[in-house]
Motif scaffolding. Sequence first.
Motif, PDB file in Angstrom:
ATOM      1  N   GLU A 176       0.505  -1.150  -0.050  1.00  0.00           N
ATOM      2  CA  GLU A 176       0.071   0.131  -0.087  1.00  0.00           C
ATOM      3  C   GLU A 176       0.938   1.172  -0.043  1.00  0.00           C
ATOM      4  O   GLU A 176       0.655   2.296  -0.673  1.00  0.00           O
ATOM      5  CB  GLU A 176      -0.835   0.028   1.219  1.00  0.00           C
ATOM      6  CG  GLU A 176      -1.950  -1.158   1.209  1.00  0.00           C
ATOM      7  CD  GLU A 176      -3.220  -0.591   0.328  1.00  0.00           C
ATOM      8  OE1 GLU A 176      -3.816  -1.346  -0.332  1.00  0.00           O
ATOM      9  OE2 GLU A 176      -3.361   0.546   0.519  1.00  0.00           O
ATOM     10  N   ARG A 200       2.563   1.613  -3.531  1.00  0.00           N
ATOM     11  CA  ARG A 200       1.420   2.273  -4.589  1.00  0.00           C
ATOM     12  C   ARG A 200       1.064   3.733  -4.401  1.00  0.00           C
ATOM     13  O   ARG A 200       0.569   4.327  -5.160  1.00  0.00           O
ATOM     14  CB  ARG A 200       0.227   1.506  -4.381  1.00  0.00           C
ATOM     15  CG  ARG A 200       0.209  -0.159  -4.967  1.00  0.00           C
ATOM     16  CD  ARG A 200      -0.490  -1.128  -4.540  1.00  0.00           C
ATOM     17  NE  ARG A 200      -0.284  -2.374  -5.220  1.00  0.00           N
ATOM     18  CZ  ARG A 200      -0.696  -3.488  -4.730  1.00  0.00           C
ATOM     19  NH1 ARG A 200      -1.773  -3.331  -3.575  1.00  0.00           N
ATOM     20  NH2 ARG A 200      -0.590  -4.577  -5.221  1.00  0.00           N
ATOM     21  N   THR A 201       0.997   4.090  -3.117  1.00  0.00           N
ATOM     22  CA  THR A 201       0.561   5.415  -2.712  1.00  0.00           C
ATOM     23  C   THR A 201       1.676   6.382  -2.900  1.00  0.00           C
ATOM     24  O   THR A 201       1.255   7.783  -3.372  1.00  0.00           O
ATOM     25  CB  THR A 201       0.147   5.515  -1.092  1.00  0.00           C
ATOM     26  OG1 THR A 201      -0.722   4.496  -1.175  1.00  0.00           O
ATOM     27  CG2 THR A 201      -0.538   6.969  -0.894  1.00  0.00           C
ATOM     28  N   LEU A 223       5.029   5.945  -4.880  1.00  0.00           N
ATOM     29  CA  LEU A 223       5.856   6.075  -5.598  1.00  0.00           C
ATOM     30  C   LEU A 223       5.463   6.966  -6.940  1.00  0.00           C
ATOM     31  O   LEU A 223       4.196   7.190  -7.177  1.00  0.00           O
ATOM     32  CB  LEU A 223       5.973   4.595  -6.348  1.00  0.00           C
ATOM     33  CG  LEU A 223       6.754   3.754  -5.635  1.00  0.00           C
ATOM     34  CD1 LEU A 223       6.802   2.289  -6.633  1.00  0.00           C
ATOM     35  CD2 LEU A 223       8.105   4.266  -5.483  1.00  0.00           C
ATOM     36  N   THR A 240       5.693  10.071  -6.534  1.00  0.00           N
ATOM     37  CA  THR A 240       5.410  11.394  -5.855  1.00  0.00           C
ATOM     38  C   THR A 240       6.680  11.921  -5.077  1.00  0.00           C
ATOM     39  O   THR A 240       7.935  11.070  -4.912  1.00  0.00           O
ATOM     40  CB  THR A 240       4.186  11.302  -4.648  1.00  0.00           C
ATOM     41  OG1 THR A 240       4.659  10.624  -3.748  1.00  0.00           O
ATOM     42  CG2 THR A 240       3.105  10.442  -5.191  1.00  0.00           C
TER      43      THR A 240
END
Lengths: 308, 425
Positions: free
Chosen positions: B82, B85-86, B88, B90
Amino acid sequence: MSSVPAMHTVQTRPRRRAPRLRAALPFLAPALLAYVAFVVFPMAESIRLSFFEWSGFVGAEQTFVGLANYVRLFTQDAVFWTAFGNSVIWVALSLVIPMPISLTLAVALDRRLPGRALFRTVFYVPGVLAAIAVANMWRWIYNPRYGVSEGLAQALGLERLQGIQWLGNADIALFAVFVAFVWQAVGTNMVLFLAGLQAVPPELSEAAELDGAGAWQRFWNVTLPSLRPTMVVVVVLTFIGSIKVFDLIVGMTGGGPAQQTQVLALWSYQQSFTNHQYGVGNAVAVVLLVLTAAVVVPYMFWTARRER
Amino acid sequence: MRARRKTLISGAAAAALLTVSLAACGSGGGSDDSGTTLTYWRLSETNEATGAAFAEVLEQFEADNPGVTIQVEERSTDGHKEALRTALGTSGAPDIYWSWAGPGIGGDFVNNGGSLDLAEYYEEYGWASRFNDVSMSSITQYGGYDGIPSGYSGAGIYYNKQLFADAGITETPETYEELLAAADALKASGTDAIEFGGTVNWHLMRLLDNLLETECGADTFDALVRTEASWADESCVETAFSEFSTWSQDYLIADWASLDDAQANQLLFSGQAAMVIEGSWFPQVLVNNNVDPDDFGVFRFPTGTDRLYGDTSNNYVSATTEHPDEAAAFLDHLTSTDSQTTLSQASGSRSVNVEVPLDTEGGTALDATWGEIFESSEGLYAFNDQNLTLAQTTEYFRILNAVASGDIAAADAGPQFQSFIDQQS
């Protein structure tokens, strides 16, 4: 006669509003800026993204797909309508079950009872716990081998309640999670009702009692009508809180088994952050927004009219 | 006038404070006068000895590279997925991250620009000769040089020796029919034959993956997970789901849907269930749970294909890192013969560095069996949550859970999954 004050209002308002607004603006600006940055902009961005296909990565291309995400949701997504239905059930149950319990507790604890403060605290404490902690606790309560629920069923010899997969059975899992929600929610609403009860003038109830009204009649005809403003606040807050339910479901079932406890807020999150389908995820969010706005906007107009 | 000026100053101060706060919100590595900090995200280390060895490797790197600090963040399996996925893509992405390598997880990060192509560093450090073909193929499978090998694992059926003996099973099953016979014998002896935790999905998935390999064979399995064959048309898919349904109804613990993997594994540890599919990392899990590894045996799921069920994992450099050179230097150090020897000796697992021999001294009998399994296997079929795309994995989980609980008929499972694949394309 009645038109005269109205005329005054109409004539004076334009003259006074502009300077007052100018004076208030510097005070409002920081909050307004934050509101636009953190509420309005993300909301608008969410609506925009619902018309695009995007993986969520900064460098990835956003492709405009029009209404395709909505079409997919409404006609092809095997989970969306389950999530929609569960959200509706959740909201309906939230309005029907915890509120009467909260009101009953509030009325009971509004009286002078020994240990009243302790009881108020005991009922209110679950409301201040983090939902994820509550979820963890209830997962253990429902554990089919070692949980309190199984222990109680065995200790009491309740065979029909033994070996039940509270969170693993698709037919009952949503309702099992809802019990945890009720446990957590009643205290908060109880406090709101208690505050409302403090505002009910005791003279009204005393006068009704002198007129021969019984306890039930006094509650039904005096207390309850006086609680109407509080009731409206509780209904709206309950609606908003329940339609965006997320953390309890995540913590207790993750939407399972087989997506049968899925709700709109969680499905929006999972489509975006788990499946990396931000367009579809935001389309679910927009559906949620429309549903919420359909209730909240009339409520805002109603309160604004009352204040005027 | 003074009041207005005061208000404006207050407003400006609030805005400045907001700006400063927002600017401070970023994470990831950074540089200042005191040096460079690289952030490294990886799975939580459950083995105390391996954790100590990893700390030693880090310490050595920091000693060899003054001014560079490695800041490690560890998370559980699902939390790690999680978080990646949140973050990467950024500004909150780590400089380096560990991930499973298959298309469904690592591949998704690569395909979405979350990984830096390390081709120049492969050339600079000569990394290609450091790893075997299986490891390198997981690096180059997306067209570039994404990541550096971290490890590879096999997964097989662990069984409780005493429960097998009590059920009269004297030999480990070598065919699927023998496995079914063993499950029947265990059931007849009053033992739950196999356990999985359903709430995490991927645990129970392992059973279905192996049944698909068994019923469809290697080529069709690969074609299915690459969506080159139709899940609706291949008859083996229905057979696999049908077998899966049988296992769920007849041999699986009754409360699988209410338990996660850790809770379900407790039933294996306590002798209430006889088998589970776990990886080559599992002997250490047994030790951590105060269970004697010698009470358990392991064998490959008898699929009949001789392929090993398992996965490969890599360490990736984030595409947004501002310190690619330092990150590459760290990865070079991490996979060097010295570091890998330290790590391999602590964990007892195989190193990705071909120069590092497997240290079998002090290992359990299970570790020795894994050595034989690795040697005798030809090729790899990966966990399906690594083969399939993220959205496909979510749907795969939904369908397998629904089949296991009897809500979807085995005959409908394949067509439903194919329908989903078709909608996505």
